[in-house]
Design an enzyme around this catalytic site. Structure first.
Site, PDB file in Angstrom:
ATOM      1  N   LYS A   1       0.852  -1.188   0.000  1.00 54.97           N
ATOM      2  CA  LYS A   1       0.000   0.000   0.000  1.00 54.97           C
ATOM      3  C   LYS A   1       0.892   1.243   0.000  1.00 54.97           C
ATOM      4  O   LYS A   1       1.454   1.627   1.036  1.00 54.97           O
ATOM      5  CB  LYS A   1      -0.917   0.054   1.229  1.00 54.97           C
ATOM      6  CG  LYS A   1      -1.943   1.168   1.073  1.00 54.97           C
ATOM      7  CD  LYS A   1      -2.394   1.754   2.395  1.00 54.97           C
ATOM      8  CE  LYS A   1      -1.793   3.074   2.742  1.00 54.97           C
ATOM      9  NZ  LYS A   1      -1.969   4.184   1.822  1.00 54.97           N
TER      10      LYS A   1
ATOM     11  N   GLY B   1       6.659   4.958   8.305  1.00 55.85           N
ATOM     12  CA  GLY B   1       5.774   6.115   8.448  1.00 55.85           C
ATOM     13  C   GLY B   1       5.942   6.714   9.826  1.00 55.85           C
ATOM     14  O   GLY B   1       6.986   6.551  10.465  1.00 55.85           O
ATOM     15  N   SER B   2       4.892   7.354  10.295  1.00 56.01           N
ATOM     16  CA  SER B   2       4.990   8.064  11.575  1.00 56.01           C
ATOM     17  C   SER B   2       4.929   7.084  12.747  1.00 56.01           C
ATOM     18  O   SER B   2       4.352   6.000  12.642  1.00 56.01           O
ATOM     19  CB  SER B   2       3.841   9.066  11.683  1.00 56.01           C
ATOM     20  OG  SER B   2       2.609   8.376  11.617  1.00 56.01           O
ATOM     21  N   THR B   3       5.481   7.509  13.864  1.00 55.23           N
ATOM     22  CA  THR B   3       5.448   6.683  15.068  1.00 55.23           C
ATOM     23  C   THR B   3       4.005   6.466  15.514  1.00 55.23           C
ATOM     24  O   THR B   3       3.638   5.362  15.942  1.00 55.23           O
ATOM     25  CB  THR B   3       6.293   7.353  16.173  1.00 55.23           C
ATOM     26  OG1 THR B   3       7.661   7.356  15.723  1.00 55.23           O
ATOM     27  CG2 THR B   3       6.206   6.614  17.492  1.00 55.23           C
TER      28      THR B   3
ATOM     29  N   VAL C   1       1.201   6.236  13.712  1.00 56.28           N
ATOM     30  CA  VAL C   1       0.546   5.181  12.915  1.00 56.28           C
ATOM     31  C   VAL C   1       1.231   3.837  13.160  1.00 56.28           C
ATOM     32  O   VAL C   1       0.576   2.795  13.215  1.00 56.28           O
ATOM     33  CB  VAL C   1       0.508   5.550  11.413  1.00 56.28           C
ATOM     34  CG1 VAL C   1      -0.043   4.395  10.581  1.00 56.28           C
ATOM     35  CG2 VAL C   1      -0.347   6.795  11.190  1.00 56.28           C
ATOM     36  N   GLY C   2       2.552   3.857  13.376  1.00 54.98           N
ATOM     37  CA  GLY C   2       3.271   2.613  13.694  1.00 54.98           C
ATOM     38  C   GLY C   2       2.655   1.900  14.891  1.00 54.98           C
ATOM     39  O   GLY C   2       2.531   0.674  14.914  1.00 54.98           O
TER      40      GLY C   2
ATOM     41  N   GLU D   1       9.778   1.332  10.545  1.00 54.07           N
ATOM     42  CA  GLU D   1      10.757   2.412  10.330  1.00 54.07           C
ATOM     43  C   GLU D   1      10.003   3.708  10.577  1.00 54.07           C
ATOM     44  O   GLU D   1       9.167   4.103   9.753  1.00 54.07           O
ATOM     45  CB  GLU D   1      11.283   2.377   8.892  1.00 54.07           C
ATOM     46  CG  GLU D   1      12.083   1.150   8.540  1.00 54.07           C
ATOM     47  CD  GLU D   1      13.447   1.135   9.198  1.00 54.07           C
ATOM     48  OE1 GLU D   1      13.954   2.206   9.570  1.00 54.07           O
ATOM     49  OE2 GLU D   1      14.003   0.030   9.347  1.00 54.07           O
TER      50      GLU D   1
ATOM     51  N   CYS E   1      12.945  11.375   7.506  1.00 51.36           N
ATOM     52  CA  CYS E   1      13.061  10.755   8.833  1.00 51.36           C
ATOM     53  C   CYS E   1      14.442  11.009   9.419  1.00 51.36           C
ATOM     54  O   CYS E   1      14.605  11.097  10.620  1.00 51.36           O
ATOM     55  CB  CYS E   1      12.781   9.263   8.728  1.00 51.36           C
ATOM     56  SG  CYS E   1      13.840   8.422   7.559  1.00 51.36           S
TER      57      CYS E   1
ATOM     58  N   GLU F   1       9.494  15.662  16.192  1.00 49.71           N
ATOM     59  CA  GLU F   1       9.772  15.670  14.759  1.00 49.71           C
ATOM     60  C   GLU F   1       8.905  16.735  14.092  1.00 49.71           C
ATOM     61  O   GLU F   1       7.684  16.672  14.166  1.00 49.71           O
ATOM     62  CB  GLU F   1       9.439  14.285  14.176  1.00 49.71           C
ATOM     63  CG  GLU F   1       9.790  14.160  12.722  1.00 49.71           C
ATOM     64  CD  GLU F   1       9.439  12.783  12.163  1.00 49.71           C
ATOM     65  OE1 GLU F   1       8.272  12.364  12.286  1.00 49.71           O
ATOM     66  OE2 GLU F   1      10.332  12.135  11.596  1.00 49.71           O
TER      67      GLU F   1
HETATM   68  P1  NAD Z   1       1.980   8.211   8.033  1.00 48.89           P
HETATM   69  O1  NAD Z   1       2.280   7.390   9.223  1.00 48.89           O
HETATM   70  O2  NAD Z   1       0.915   9.241   8.126  1.00 48.89           O
HETATM   71  O3  NAD Z   1       1.550   7.280   6.806  1.00 48.89           O
HETATM   72  C1  NAD Z   1       2.387   6.223   6.356  1.00 48.89           C
HETATM   73  C2  NAD Z   1       1.528   5.215   5.619  1.00 48.89           C
HETATM   74  O4  NAD Z   1       0.609   4.621   6.528  1.00 48.89           O
HETATM   75  C3  NAD Z   1       0.691   5.803   4.493  1.00 48.89           C
HETATM   76  O5  NAD Z   1       0.664   4.910   3.414  1.00 48.89           O
HETATM   77  C4  NAD Z   1      -0.696   5.923   5.129  1.00 48.89           C
HETATM   78  O6  NAD Z   1      -1.748   5.888   4.204  1.00 48.89           O
HETATM   79  C5  NAD Z   1      -0.713   4.685   6.004  1.00 48.89           C
HETATM   80  N1  NAD Z   1      -1.642   4.745   7.146  1.00 48.89           N
HETATM   81  C6  NAD Z   1      -2.161   5.831   7.755  1.00 48.89           C
HETATM   82  N2  NAD Z   1      -2.963   5.439   8.774  1.00 48.89           N
HETATM   83  C7  NAD Z   1      -2.949   4.094   8.804  1.00 48.89           C
HETATM   84  C8  NAD Z   1      -3.560   3.113   9.642  1.00 48.89           C
HETATM   85  N3  NAD Z   1      -4.352   3.444  10.655  1.00 48.89           N
HETATM   86  N4  NAD Z   1      -3.306   1.804   9.399  1.00 48.89           N
HETATM   87  C9  NAD Z   1      -2.470   1.446   8.399  1.00 48.89           C
HETATM   88  N5  NAD Z   1      -1.873   2.324   7.564  1.00 48.89           N
HETATM   89  C10 NAD Z   1      -2.097   3.639   7.761  1.00 48.89           C
HETATM   90  O7  NAD Z   1       3.362   8.846   7.588  1.00 48.89           O
HETATM   91  P2  NAD Z   1       3.644   9.846   6.403  1.00 48.89           P
HETATM   92  O8  NAD Z   1       3.073  11.178   6.802  1.00 48.89           O
HETATM   93  O9  NAD Z   1       3.245   9.257   5.099  1.00 48.89           O
HETATM   94  O10 NAD Z   1       5.246   9.896   6.438  1.00 48.89           O
HETATM   95  C11 NAD Z   1       5.954  10.687   7.311  1.00 48.89           C
HETATM   96  C12 NAD Z   1       6.471   9.883   8.499  1.00 48.89           C
HETATM   97  O11 NAD Z   1       7.220   8.755   8.044  1.00 48.89           O
HETATM   98  C13 NAD Z   1       7.425  10.672   9.370  1.00 48.89           C
HETATM   99  O12 NAD Z   1       7.141  10.462  10.721  1.00 48.89           O
HETATM  100  C14 NAD Z   1       8.793  10.069   9.016  1.00 48.89           C
HETATM  101  O13 NAD Z   1       9.766  10.219  10.017  1.00 48.89           O
HETATM  102  C15 NAD Z   1       8.451   8.664   8.752  1.00 48.89           C
HETATM  103  N6  NAD Z   1       9.485   8.050   7.912  1.00 48.89           N
HETATM  104  C16 NAD Z   1      10.356   7.169   8.475  1.00 48.89           C
HETATM  105  C17 NAD Z   1      11.370   6.604   7.712  1.00 48.89           C
HETATM  106  C18 NAD Z   1      12.347   5.624   8.296  1.00 48.89           C
HETATM  107  O14 NAD Z   1      12.983   4.912   7.528  1.00 48.89           O
HETATM  108  N7  NAD Z   1      12.506   5.542   9.611  1.00 48.89           N
HETATM  109  C19 NAD Z   1      11.482   6.950   6.366  1.00 48.89           C
HETATM  110  C20 NAD Z   1      10.572   7.854   5.830  1.00 48.89           C
HETATM  111  C21 NAD Z   1       9.574   8.394   6.613  1.00 48.89           C
END
Ligand code: NAD
Length: 493
Positions: free
Chosen positions: A181, A234-236, A238-239, A256, A290, A388
């Site tokens: 996704k 993605g974000s912590t 959502v993680g 990540e 990130c 962040e």
């Molecule tokens: P995000 O967490 O908002 O979204 C990431 C993904 O998760 C998207 O595809 C989104 O549609 C999906 N998502 C959103 N809600 C969800 C849910 N409830 N269940 C499952 N999937 C869901 O992050 P973003 O705004 O797209 O990216 C920015 C973040 O990503 C920042 O916090 C950044 O630090 C982090 N990031 C980390 C790394 C790393 O390698 N550590 C690399 C790039 C970005």
């Protein structure tokens, strides 16, 4: 470079077919720099996820991919790398349009993407376990490494093709199948990759891509019982949802997540080199990174002069149309992110930090751009020191001793990466040992290689990507015990 004359229509990839969403709904992406529509996509939901997982499950349980030799899998991964190389310009163009990042940087990323596929191809032939010939004359023990199964991959918008390429080729090298996704803001290049996979000869169903939003697509994927592992970037925040959703079948989760990465600058450093790395570290990818070096800790005795130089350098960073080859800082991805960054800038001033440069939206005909911003007088408790921001905002803190620098560096929930600048090798390693972060750069910043693992301590993540260890993440261990010769009956022992 010109803007596209029409919106490109995409379908999603399920079981080797390019299909619309079951609901028939669609959504569009908009160029953050130009406010024009870029791509038109199927708006997936749980029905599409179910079909994609069925295909990936079938391809894993019955299909050829996990059963092929490493050499055969390597050949296909290398072909993908070749196709990416042939398409660097058009991939970079699409990535820039959807993400707002500078085109020259996007081209560099595509080159990096090809390198990841090439490196992962070498690992296809290096997946091996262990054997024990020490268990006694009549016993042999083996440890097999087997692919973990169906891997769900959820990716963000800031480095779309690069991040999926930090996961997918490694999972494929191990023999896994996948459901992907991509972010709803930047799905284009990931769907193009789907076509490359087909062109390279990947069997149907091995990789499935469902476009759509987080809750309708990502959440059912994370909860699905036939998914064996979720690899999320993605974000912590959502993680943590992903971890909760994964509990139903106790699937493996690798994460990540975010970072608040310090660069620690000692007075004895090559300050000219550090200066360049500080400015690059915070403004690269508009700070939407990130690994962003969004706070620097400077030894007090050089802090004032170093800050002056940062400001002079930051003023010269070319911000503007990301399709212009000379641009180094492009547009902020969307209104939400823009508001979040501006709120942090506002908050920094309210908390008593001193705004030294920038802090405003730039006056442009389209899109949203933020001036390179620098705060001084930042103290470790302030939000702009700990959280962040994900924007072009630098927080400058100061320190007197190595111990104090380490303490400030660790004063955040994150632990992704850190930089240290000094000519004193003993001091460099004192800091390296003291800082709790997955990567430490000494006299460099944000370099990356497919060979070297990447990931976070603390709330920056779980598990590692890249490098030979990352293959292990996509495997299960199977213990096999073999008896040789006559077996002694239980009641005769
Ligand atoms: P995000 O967490 O908002 O979204 C990431 C993904 O998760 C998207 O595809 C989104 O549609 C999906 N998502 C959103 N809600 C969800 C849910 N409830 N269940 C499952 N999937 C869901 O992050 P973003 O705004 O797209 O990216 C920015 C973040 O990503 C920042 O916090 C950044 O630090 C982090 N990031 C980390 C790394 C790393 O390698 N550590 C690399 C790039 C970005």
């Amino acid at each position: 470079m010109n803007l596209p004359t029409s919106t490109e229509t995409f379908q999603m990839l399920i079981n080797g077919k390019w299909v619309t969403a079951a609901s028939g709904k669609r959504f569009q992406t908009i160029s953050p720099a130009h406010d024009v529509p870029v791509g038109d996509y199927p708006n997936g939901d749980g029905h599409d996820v179910a079909a994609a997982v069925r295909a990936a499950r079938q391809a894993f349980d019955k299909g050829p991919w996990p059963r092929m030799s490493g050499a055969e899998r390597a050949e296909i991964l290398n072909r993908v790398a070749g196709i990416v190389r042939e398409n660097i310009d058009n991939l970079a163009y699409l990535e820039t349009l959807e993400s707002g990042k500078p085109i020259s940087q996007a081209k560099g990323e595509m080159d990096g993407v090809a390198g990841l596929w090439e490196y992962a191809a070498t690992l296809c032939r290096h997946l091996y376990g262990d054997s024990y010939n020490t268990l006694g004359q009549d016993k042999l023990g083996f440890v097999f490494r087997e692919p973990i199964g169906v891997v769900g991959m959820i990716t963000p918008w800031n480095f779309p093709l690069l991040i999926i390429s930090q996961k997918l080729p490694f999972a494929l090298a191990a023999g896994c199948t996948a459901v992907i996704k991509p972010s709803e803001l930047t799905p284009g290049t990931t769907l193009r990759l789907g076509q490359f996979l087909q062109d390279a000869g990947l069997p149907d169903g091995v990789v499935n891509i469902v476009s759509g939003y987080g809750l309708p697509v990502g959440a059912p994927m994370a909860a699905h019982r036939d998914v064996d592992m979720i690899s999320f970037t993605g974000s912590t925040a959502v993680g943590k949802h992903i971890v909760a959703a994964s509990q139903g079948n106790l699937k493996k989760v690798s994460l990540e997540l975010g970072g608040k990465n310090p660069q620690i600058v000692f007075a004895d450093a090559d300050l000219e080199a550090a200066l360049d790395a500080v400015v690059f570290g915070v403004y690269f990818n508009m700070g939407e990174c990130c690994n962003s070096g969004s706070r620097i800790l400077v030894e007090k005795k050089v802090a004032d002069s170093f800050l002056e130089q940062i400001i002079e350098r930051a003023k010269t960073v070319p911000v503007g149309d990301p399709l212009d080859e000379a641009t180094k800082v492009g547009a902020i991805i969307n209104e939400n992110q823009f508001d979040k960054i501006m709120a942090y800038i506002d908050n920094g001033q309210k908390e008593g930090a001193s705004l030294q440069l920038g802090g405003n939206q730039m006056n442009t005909e389209s899109g949203r751009f933020i001036e390179p911003t620098v705060f001084k007088g930042v103290t470790p408790e302030m939000q702009i020191a700990k959280e962040e921001i994900f924007g072009p905002v630098l927080s400058v803190l100061t320190f007197d001793s190595t111990e104090e620098a380490i303490e400030i560096a660790n004063n955040t929930l994150y632990g992704l990466s850190a930089g240290v600048w000094t000519r004193d090798i003993d001091n460099a390693f004192r800091v390296t040992r003291g800082v709790r972060a997955g990567t430490v750069w000494i006299n460099c910043f944000m370099d990356g290689y497919p060979e070297l693992p990447f990931g976070g301590y603390k709330e920056s993540g779980l598990g590692r990507e890249l490098g030979r260890f990352s293959l292990d993440e996509f495997t299960e261990l199977k213990t096999v015990q073999l008896h040789l010769g006559p077996r002694t009956n239980w009641w005769h022992r």
